[in-house]
Design an enzyme around this catalytic site. Structure first.
Site, short mmCIF file in Angstrom:
data_model
loop_
_atom_site.label_atom_id
_atom_site.label_comp_id
_atom_site.label_asym_id
_atom_site.label_seq_id
_atom_site.Cartn_x
_atom_site.Cartn_y
_atom_site.Cartn_z
N ASP A 109 43.63 39.26 51.95
CA ASP A 109 44.75 38.55 51.36
C ASP A 109 45.81 39.60 51.04
OD1 ASP A 109 46.63 37.37 49.78
OD2 ASP A 109 45.20 36.19 48.61
N LYS B 262 55.25 36.11 50.18
CA LYS B 262 56.18 36.89 49.35
C LYS B 262 57.23 37.63 50.16
CE LYS B 262 52.96 37.10 45.46
NZ LYS B 262 53.40 36.30 44.35
N TYR C 190 42.82 36.60 43.07
CA TYR C 190 43.55 35.33 43.08
C TYR C 190 44.13 35.15 44.48
CZ TYR C 190 46.97 31.71 41.92
OH TYR C 190 47.70 30.55 41.90
N1 HOZ Z 1 50.14 34.47 40.93
C1 HOZ Z 1 51.29 35.26 41.17
C2 HOZ Z 1 51.26 36.45 40.31
N2 HOZ Z 1 50.14 37.24 40.45
C3 HOZ Z 1 52.59 34.59 40.92
C4 HOZ Z 1 52.70 33.23 41.43
C5 HOZ Z 1 52.52 32.22 40.37
O1 HOZ Z 1 51.37 31.96 40.02
O2 HOZ Z 1 53.53 31.70 39.92
#
Ligand code: HOZ
Length: 427
Positions: A239, A267, A144
């Protein structure tokens, strides 16, 4: 009803906000509960609006590596706020943060600040495409990289948790430019490259996968990706939005000693405020406007509050012993969880890299998305609910990482382990 205020707020929120949340992973759909609305947090403890306290392993999905409301971060943000919250003009803090990032992360020669990890990944891909003059990209199943069109193909995190294979709204022509292959599968990468010779602009990878649950790279995986990208003039993008300053001061690229061409960050570098960054080789980064022709911009990019929080956070992380402390906490949790599972006869597989950990409800080693999906989701749901009842706040999905912070004390870990023992004694 223990969470009455959360229930009321969620009811209102659902009338006003799609699904009642501003990011799908917050909705707790996969565990069949109403999400706790959070009122405040301090250190490793998070408090909901019904004044229930929980030991927090979500950590805002990664940024809160120091724990919540660290006094030095709070003071830095308060001081910055008094001087103005946004100027739309360069500031000295941005130079300082850029210098710190470049000093820490081996692959960075130049860096640009943006406002989110999504923006960082989207911009790095545009840069790779502009730089190479090619259109296609390779990513990994369960990876992701934010919600940009090109990247929501076989994606992890919320899209995986909700079981959405792609997303309506992304034109087939765009999705067709993305080739997704299994993580840790070099043959599949090789094949994707061979079938699209001279057409691949970039290969983007989480050097430690964190969005299908934690999955470590197999030995040789990252070095071989580096080599394949070199052979085929493909821009290698790490990433590190999750892993940057999480698995080592130098990020995963330092931990595994493989240097990408471009790196995405987010982050932790914003200390809990909205931020992202992408950077890499000078020759490539110089293609970005205004020094080059590839365009990317942002009103709030390098926002002074985010920069102040990020600088305060990174200066604390730079102190000796920090990453060893995180490693030690992670090791204790991993070792003890495995022991408890063995004693209780619960089939689990624990993946951990530093202070990122996922407890998969499967007995099979988890090296890719298919392995992760072999987890028993009903067992995960029972576990999540049981842990919540014991005052432990975990990510509400089998396919996410637990984040351990410096604020997790031996007592927090002991409380967590006692809760696990209790939950497994009831199953
Ligand atoms: N995708 C992130 C967790 N793996 C957090 C961000 C979100 O999607 O709110």
């Amino acid at each position: 009803m223990l969470n009455q205020r959360s229930q009321q707020l969620f009811h209102q929120a659902q009338q006003l906000i799609p699904g009642g949340v501003n990011s799908p992973v917050r909705a707790w759909q996969s565990v069949g509960l109403t999400p706790s609305f959070i009122a405040r947090a301090q250190g490793a403890t998070i408090y909901d609006v019904d004044d229930q306290a929980y030991v927090d392993f979500v950590g805002s999905w990664g940024p809160m590596i120091l724990g919540h409301a660290h006094p030095q971060v709070v003071a830095a943000v308060q001081q910055a706020t008094g001087q103005g919250t946004s100027f739309g003009a360069p500031t000295s803090g941005e130079v300082e943060l850029a210098r710190l990032l470049i000093e820490a992360v081996p692959g960075l020669e130049m860096v640009r600040l943006v406002s989110s990890g999504t923006e960082a990944a989207m911009s790095a891909l545009r840069l790779a495409r502009g730089y190479t003059g090619r259109a296609k990209i390779i990513k990994f199943d369960g990876g992701y990289h934010g919600h940009a069109d090109t990247l929501l193909v076989q994606a992890g995190s919320g899209i995986l948790t909700q079981g959405i294979p792609g997303s309506p709204g992304i034109p087939a022509a765009i999705a067709g430019l993305t080739i997704s292959v299994p993580y840790n599968d070099l043959d599949a990468v090789q094949q994707a490259i061979s079938q699209n010779l001279g057409e691949i602009a970039a290969l983007i990878v989480e050097p430690v996968a964190g969005n299908m649950g934690v999955v470590a790279p197999e030995p040789g995986f990252l070095p071989e990706l580096r080599q394949l990208c070199d052979e085929h003039d493909i821009v290698l993008i790490f990433d590190e939005v999750i892993t940057g300053f999480r698995v080592a001061w130098e990020g995963a690229q330092g931990r595994y000693r493989v240097t990408p061409d471009l790196t995405c960050l987010g982050k932790i570098i914003g200390g809990g405020l909205p931020v992202g960054a992408y950077g890499g080789r000078r020759e490539i980064m110089a293609q970005m406007a205004p020094s080059g022709p590839i365009y990317q911009a942002g009103t709030l990019s390098g926002n002074p509050l985010a920069v102040a929080a990020g600088l305060a956070t990174l200066k604390l992380l730079r102190q000796p012993g920090v990453y060893q402390a995180l490693e030690d906490k992670g090791r204790v949790l991993e070792t003890e969880i495995k022991q408890l599972a063995a004693q209780a006869g619960v089939p689990v597989w624990v993946n951990r890299v530093g202070s990122m950990l996922t407890l998969f409800f499967t007995s099979r080693p988890v090296k890719n998305l298919v392995d992760a999906q072999s987890s028993d989701l009903a067992s995960f749901q029972r576990f999540f609910r049981g842990m919540l009842a014991q005052g432990i706040y975990l990510p509400p999905s089998q396919f996410e990482a637990w984040f351990i912070s410096l604020a997790h004390s031996p007592e927090h870990l002991a409380t967590t382990l006692a809760a696990i023992r209790q939950v497994w004694s009831e199953t």
